[in-house]
Design a protein around this motif. Sequence first.
Motif, PDB file in Angstrom:
ATOM      1  N   VAL A  42      15.125 -36.475  12.446  1.00 33.45           N
ATOM      2  CA  VAL A  42      15.992 -37.360  11.657  1.00 33.45           C
ATOM      3  C   VAL A  42      15.408 -37.468  10.251  1.00 33.45           C
ATOM      4  CG1 VAL A  42      16.801 -39.740  11.398  1.00 33.45           C
ATOM      5  CG2 VAL A  42      16.816 -38.650  13.650  1.00 33.45           C
ATOM      6  N   ILE A  43      16.274 -37.354   9.259  1.00 33.95           N
ATOM      7  CA  ILE A  43      15.799 -37.427   7.867  1.00 33.95           C
ATOM      8  C   ILE A  43      15.378 -38.860   7.558  1.00 33.95           C
ATOM      9  CG2 ILE A  43      16.421 -37.108   5.451  1.00 33.95           C
ATOM     10  CD1 ILE A  43      18.462 -35.041   6.290  1.00 33.95           C
ATOM     11  N   THR A  44      14.131 -38.996   7.092  1.00 29.44           N
ATOM     12  CA  THR A  44      13.650 -40.341   6.765  1.00 29.44           C
ATOM     13  C   THR A  44      13.570 -40.545   5.258  1.00 29.44           C
ATOM     14  OG1 THR A  44      11.403 -39.517   6.951  1.00 29.44           O
ATOM     15  CG2 THR A  44      12.324 -40.623   8.880  1.00 29.44           C
ATOM     16  N   LEU A  45      13.509 -39.453   4.521  1.00 27.84           N
ATOM     17  CA  LEU A  45      13.397 -39.599   3.067  1.00 27.84           C
ATOM     18  C   LEU A  45      13.894 -38.331   2.366  1.00 27.84           C
ATOM     19  CD1 LEU A  45      11.881 -41.330   0.729  1.00 27.84           C
ATOM     20  CD2 LEU A  45      10.142 -39.587   0.940  1.00 27.84           C
ATOM     21  N   VAL A  46      14.634 -38.511   1.319  1.00 26.63           N
ATOM     22  CA  VAL A  46      15.001 -37.377   0.449  1.00 26.63           C
ATOM     23  C   VAL A  46      14.804 -37.831  -0.990  1.00 26.63           C
ATOM     24  CG1 VAL A  46      16.713 -36.379   2.024  1.00 26.63           C
ATOM     25  CG2 VAL A  46      17.434 -38.059   0.336  1.00 26.63           C
ATOM     26  N   ASN A  47      14.614 -36.886  -1.888  1.00 26.74           N
ATOM     27  CA  ASN A  47      14.486 -37.306  -3.293  1.00 26.74           C
ATOM     28  C   ASN A  47      15.780 -37.001  -4.058  1.00 26.74           C
ATOM     29  OD1 ASN A  47      14.332 -34.593  -3.748  1.00 26.74           O
ATOM     30  ND2 ASN A  47      12.406 -34.637  -4.863  1.00 26.74           N
ATOM     31  N   GLU A  48      15.791 -37.379  -5.319  1.00 24.51           N
ATOM     32  CA  GLU A  48      16.996 -37.227  -6.143  1.00 24.51           C
ATOM     33  C   GLU A  48      17.419 -35.762  -6.241  1.00 24.51           C
ATOM     34  OE1 GLU A  48      18.830 -39.581  -7.415  1.00 24.51           O
ATOM     35  OE2 GLU A  48      17.519 -41.132  -6.628  1.00 24.51           O
ATOM     36  N   SER A  49      16.402 -34.880  -6.377  1.00 26.81           N
ATOM     37  CA  SER A  49      16.694 -33.456  -6.536  1.00 26.81           C
ATOM     38  C   SER A  49      17.418 -32.913  -5.302  1.00 26.81           C
ATOM     39  CB  SER A  49      15.383 -32.719  -6.798  1.00 26.81           C
ATOM     40  OG  SER A  49      15.400 -31.455  -6.279  1.00 26.81           O
ATOM     41  N   PHE A  50      16.987 -33.355  -4.114  1.00 28.71           N
ATOM     42  CA  PHE A  50      17.634 -32.945  -2.866  1.00 28.71           C
ATOM     43  C   PHE A  50      19.117 -33.330  -2.900  1.00 28.71           C
ATOM     44  CE2 PHE A  50      19.246 -33.994   1.297  1.00 28.71           C
ATOM     45  CZ  PHE A  50      18.802 -32.967   2.114  1.00 28.71           C
ATOM     46  N   LEU A  51      19.369 -34.574  -3.307  1.00 34.00           N
ATOM     47  CA  LEU A  51      20.761 -35.061  -3.323  1.00 34.00           C
ATOM     48  C   LEU A  51      21.591 -34.252  -4.304  1.00 34.00           C
ATOM     49  CD1 LEU A  51      20.011 -38.900  -3.313  1.00 34.00           C
ATOM     50  CD2 LEU A  51      20.670 -37.480  -1.382  1.00 34.00           C
ATOM     51  N   ARG A  52      20.975 -33.930  -5.460  1.00 29.80           N
ATOM     52  CA  ARG A  52      21.698 -33.206  -6.500  1.00 29.80           C
ATOM     53  C   ARG A  52      22.020 -31.781  -6.053  1.00 29.80           C
ATOM     54  NH1 ARG A  52      18.147 -34.195 -10.140  1.00 29.80           N
ATOM     55  NH2 ARG A  52      17.202 -32.153  -9.992  1.00 29.80           N
ATOM     56  N   ILE A  53      21.007 -31.122  -5.490  1.00 32.45           N
ATOM     57  CA  ILE A  53      21.189 -29.713  -5.114  1.00 32.45           C
ATOM     58  C   ILE A  53      22.243 -29.574  -4.006  1.00 32.45           C
ATOM     59  CG2 ILE A  53      20.035 -27.741  -3.993  1.00 32.45           C
ATOM     60  CD1 ILE A  53      17.481 -28.652  -5.511  1.00 32.45           C
ATOM     61  N   HIS A  54      22.180 -30.491  -3.025  1.00 33.84           N
ATOM     62  CA  HIS A  54      23.078 -30.347  -1.876  1.00 33.84           C
ATOM     63  C   HIS A  54      24.356 -31.181  -2.002  1.00 33.84           C
ATOM     64  CE1 HIS A  54      19.992 -27.979  -0.096  1.00 33.84           C
ATOM     65  NE2 HIS A  54      19.125 -28.972  -0.101  1.00 33.84           N
ATOM     66  N   HIS A  55      24.545 -31.795  -3.157  1.00 35.33           N
ATOM     67  CA  HIS A  55      25.742 -32.613  -3.400  1.00 35.33           C
ATOM     68  C   HIS A  55      25.938 -33.653  -2.293  1.00 35.33           C
ATOM     69  CE1 HIS A  55      26.607 -29.759  -6.512  1.00 35.33           C
ATOM     70  NE2 HIS A  55      26.503 -28.786  -5.654  1.00 35.33           N
ATOM     71  N   LEU A  56      24.892 -34.383  -2.013  1.00 37.53           N
ATOM     72  CA  LEU A  56      24.961 -35.414  -0.977  1.00 37.53           C
ATOM     73  C   LEU A  56      24.591 -36.758  -1.574  1.00 37.53           C
ATOM     74  CD1 LEU A  56      23.045 -33.503   1.839  1.00 37.53           C
ATOM     75  CD2 LEU A  56      25.436 -34.163   1.931  1.00 37.53           C
ATOM     76  N   THR A  57      24.951 -37.823  -0.845  1.00 41.89           N
ATOM     77  CA  THR A  57      24.474 -39.145  -1.249  1.00 41.89           C
ATOM     78  C   THR A  57      23.327 -39.501  -0.295  1.00 41.89           C
ATOM     79  OG1 THR A  57      25.934 -40.287   0.256  1.00 41.89           O
ATOM     80  CG2 THR A  57      26.790 -39.857  -1.953  1.00 41.89           C
ATOM     81  N   ARG A  58      22.584 -40.521  -0.687  1.00 41.22           N
ATOM     82  CA  ARG A  58      21.466 -40.947   0.156  1.00 41.22           C
ATOM     83  C   ARG A  58      22.003 -41.374   1.536  1.00 41.22           C
ATOM     84  NH1 ARG A  58      16.416 -41.449  -1.401  1.00 41.22           N
ATOM     85  NH2 ARG A  58      16.910 -41.172  -3.592  1.00 41.22           N
ATOM     86  N   GLU A  59      23.148 -42.052   1.519  1.00 41.64           N
ATOM     87  CA  GLU A  59      23.718 -42.533   2.781  1.00 41.64           C
ATOM     88  C   GLU A  59      24.121 -41.372   3.697  1.00 41.64           C
ATOM     89  OE1 GLU A  59      24.795 -43.650  -0.317  1.00 41.64           O
ATOM     90  OE2 GLU A  59      23.389 -45.317  -0.077  1.00 41.64           O
ATOM     91  N   GLN A  60      24.512 -40.249   3.070  1.00 41.56           N
ATOM     92  CA  GLN A  60      24.932 -39.097   3.894  1.00 41.56           C
ATOM     93  C   GLN A  60      23.740 -38.335   4.441  1.00 41.56           C
ATOM     94  OE1 GLN A  60      27.164 -37.298   0.753  1.00 41.56           O
ATOM     95  NE2 GLN A  60      29.133 -37.761   1.713  1.00 41.56           N
ATOM     96  N   SER A  61      22.552 -38.602   3.949  1.00 41.15           N
ATOM     97  CA  SER A  61      21.394 -37.825   4.395  1.00 41.15           C
ATOM     98  C   SER A  61      20.376 -38.664   5.165  1.00 41.15           C
ATOM     99  CB  SER A  61      20.753 -37.093   3.215  1.00 41.15           C
ATOM    100  OG  SER A  61      20.837 -37.843   2.047  1.00 41.15           O
ATOM    101  N   GLU A  62      19.824 -39.687   4.533  1.00 36.97           N
ATOM    102  CA  GLU A  62      18.781 -40.461   5.224  1.00 36.97           C
ATOM    103  C   GLU A  62      19.352 -41.128   6.464  1.00 36.97           C
ATOM    104  OE1 GLU A  62      15.883 -41.330   1.393  1.00 36.97           O
ATOM    105  OE2 GLU A  62      17.028 -42.995   2.214  1.00 36.97           O
ATOM    106  N   GLY A  63      18.580 -41.025   7.570  1.00 42.85           N
ATOM    107  CA  GLY A  63      19.010 -41.642   8.823  1.00 42.85           C
ATOM    108  C   GLY A  63      19.862 -40.725   9.681  1.00 42.85           C
TER     109      GLY A  63
END
Length: 655
Positions: free
Chosen positions: A226-247
């Motif tokens: 389970v994803i516990t942490l992502v950084n801004e660059s991750f969100l930018r590259i994969h076009h995701l929001t924090r809510e769509q990734s963490e957890g």
Amino acid sequence: MDPMPIHSPHGKAACFPMVSCDCAMDEVIELLLVNGRTSVTVAGSDGGPCGTFDLMAHLLRVRQGLACGPGEAVGGHLEAPGEEPPAQAGSLWREVLHSMLSGTEKPMVALTDGAERVLFANASLRGAFPGLFPGPSVTIPDLLPGHPVGRDADNGAVSFWFVQNQQRAFMVLRVRPALDGIGALVLFELTSQLSKGYQEALDEVDVLKRVLNTVEGLQVVDTRGVITLVNESFLRIHHLTREQSEGHPVTEVIDNTRMHIVAQTGVSEVDEIQTIGGHEYVVSRIPIFKDGKCLGAVGRIVFQDFQEIQRLALKAKRLQMELEALRKSKGKAHADTRFSFEDIVATCESSLLAKERAMMGAPTASTILLLGESGVGKEVYAHAIHNLSPRYSRPFVRVNCSAITESLIESELFGYEDGAFTGARKGGRAGKFELANTGTIFLDEIGDMPLSAQAKLLRVLQEREIDRVGGEGTMPVDIRVIAATNQDLWAMVEQKKFRRDLFFRLNVIPIVIPPLRDRPGDVKALAKLFWADLQKTHGITTKFLTEGAKHLLQDYPWPGNIRELHNVLERTFTIVRDNLISEDQVRMILQGVGSSAGHVCENEDCPLDEVVEKAERRAIGFALARTNNNKAQAAKLLGISRPLLYRKMHQYDIS
Ligand SMILES: Nc1ncnc2c1ncn2[C@@H]1O[C@H](COP(=O)(O)OP(=O)(O)OP(=O)(O)O)[C@@H](O)[C@H]1O
């Protein structure tokens, strides 16, 4: 009246004194707030009680617009003299206020009503927001835009936030209900005034956050994947929001991930290729260990574009080879080769591919088959390949297979001995293969080689030995073969015009050189190069092509390929006398030397009327170009009448 006993923050009983009637209003209010009171007895000039200052009643007046200035004396705003009302603000006020204020030099305090209007702001708060105070109806959102006060975050009795405002970070504490049961007591504190240890911890977190953001596409998963942490660059590259990734399980968020496997196995995966959304990334996945136990994994993107790496690797290799070739050329290349890869202009994907393929094949001993229309540069490639091969200083021998008659091909290729046939040169003669020994033989127009000669060529290629005509015994030859043709050799094999076994012998490294019409970028680059050469050769640097002329060149289909482009530019340069050469002038030249007119009289079997047509077309085109499309002058130049010129132009469809 005697001072009333009150509770100190530490629980000890204390006396609450009267205040003098000339005390400033906001000082009195602050005193009440700190002590958890809503009213105080006010002493007159004689020292005896002259009335009561009631905070609630005062704030009500403020709300009704009857406010007085913060520095105004409290004595003018008293309720009727009477008994001191009991302290009614709860211990919550007192304790919270006291704990907040104890470490702070200048507390910033506000009292608000239910509509977030600031009814009272003490001197520190007014000083911190000089642009807003004094203002008629300042609200909390005016002080802290974006602050959640007044919205859903404000449900509890005590709420607490960190808020950023104009580069200042505030810690905001809000206690409610206050006063009439609907307002709130709001305390602001600049975080720079927080305790040193706390500030340092905040700073450290800030630094860590910044460090994490320097890593490309950082993600952390736990042992469940389970994803516990992502950084801004991750969100930018994969076009995701924090809510769509963490957890979320990483397998549901990222294509072809192996993070969950690494978090399970504890085995690192470094510089692996991962395809995400059809794009190839180079990634690393590293397990996180604590006390020998794997807690999860951290992943990052090492390179965002795998194809870019491949291109760079190829480029590095090419540069290395070119360097090597240059180094060698200092040791003298064979005089028969004029071109190296540096001379080959390639800017388009297709020509770059051909060039790279040729450069890769050049240093090997393999046979290379160059395929492409006439004039694309097959011979140029053959030279460059030889020059980049270990045989660069050895002979390079070109054989034009279409120019040798069938009867002579054997003696041309393999040579002959003295007296081998009538007319044979005394002492015999070495054939092309013998001359090319230890070097490269370039079999140009191989598709035109007669079938009988193909069988002999095949034998030489297989056995690597030759027999001179009329000679006894064989001679070993050490030869590298490059062949070229503009014909479809495979179609010829199927039509039984070319030997299948010879085709396979030659087709070891086939390189297709694309026609010029498929690489407009190269037209531009080649034209620039050729034009600069022409300027240099003629010592004229003032002649230029207009943008329109350049576009015309780029759009032209170039049936004669690079050879034709070179011819057109050379003719344009020499025929047109103007310094700025227009699109129309280039068009005339193209009509003169174009596809059908480009090879006048090259073919001996060309019928006379065709030769005449081509010559006339060319002469008219040139005359029009030279005179900038002036028909009268062009006719004069050609020595014909204007009507005849018009007739010819119509006849040859020259516009
Ligand atoms: N990439 C290139 N850069 C610069 N000049 C080139 C390039 N390719 C070809 N040329 C020039 O174009 C002309 C034709 O080239 P070349 O004779 O090699 O073509 P070819 O394919 O062998 O033609 P053919 O099949 O008719 O023999 C030559 O004058 C050569 O100098």
